[in-house]
Design a protein around this motif. Sequence first.
Motif: not given
Length: 137
Positions: A50-56, A60-63, A94-98, A126-128
């Motif tokens: 599961i992507p982790e280790g980044y700051a929301l 950076r969206a590209v990361e 940044l924020h993630l959602a389903v 920013l992406g899906c």
Amino acid sequence: MTRRDHAVVANARRTIGARFRLQGRDPAFGLDCVGVVAVAVRGAGYVGAIPEGYALRGGRAVEIAAQFESAGFVHGPTLAPGGIALFDSGCGQLHLAVIVPGGIVHADAMLRRVVERPGPPPWAVLGCWHLPDDEGD
């Protein structure tokens, strides 16, 4: 929708009502937006990273995109049910959602719980990404 997309939606909806907890990964103790995604995709049979280790915040969206794609998620051009969306929710956050039929399921820090928000998301997309299809889908 594929079987996996249906499973992602069903498992995301099972998190509704869980309390918000920063870095939370267990619905019994609380979830943040990454936790909601983790529960949804794990429940759909995904066993990879599961992507982790980044700051929301200030991330950076590209990361984040690179982490999803290296973890085997498939980038998609639209917000289709079963997808995991990355949003710019403002002020460098940044924020993630389903994505679910008719809206999104996400961890709402202001409401302090996981909710299903009807209608189009209020933030810039920013992406899906989707889980890769199971054989036979």
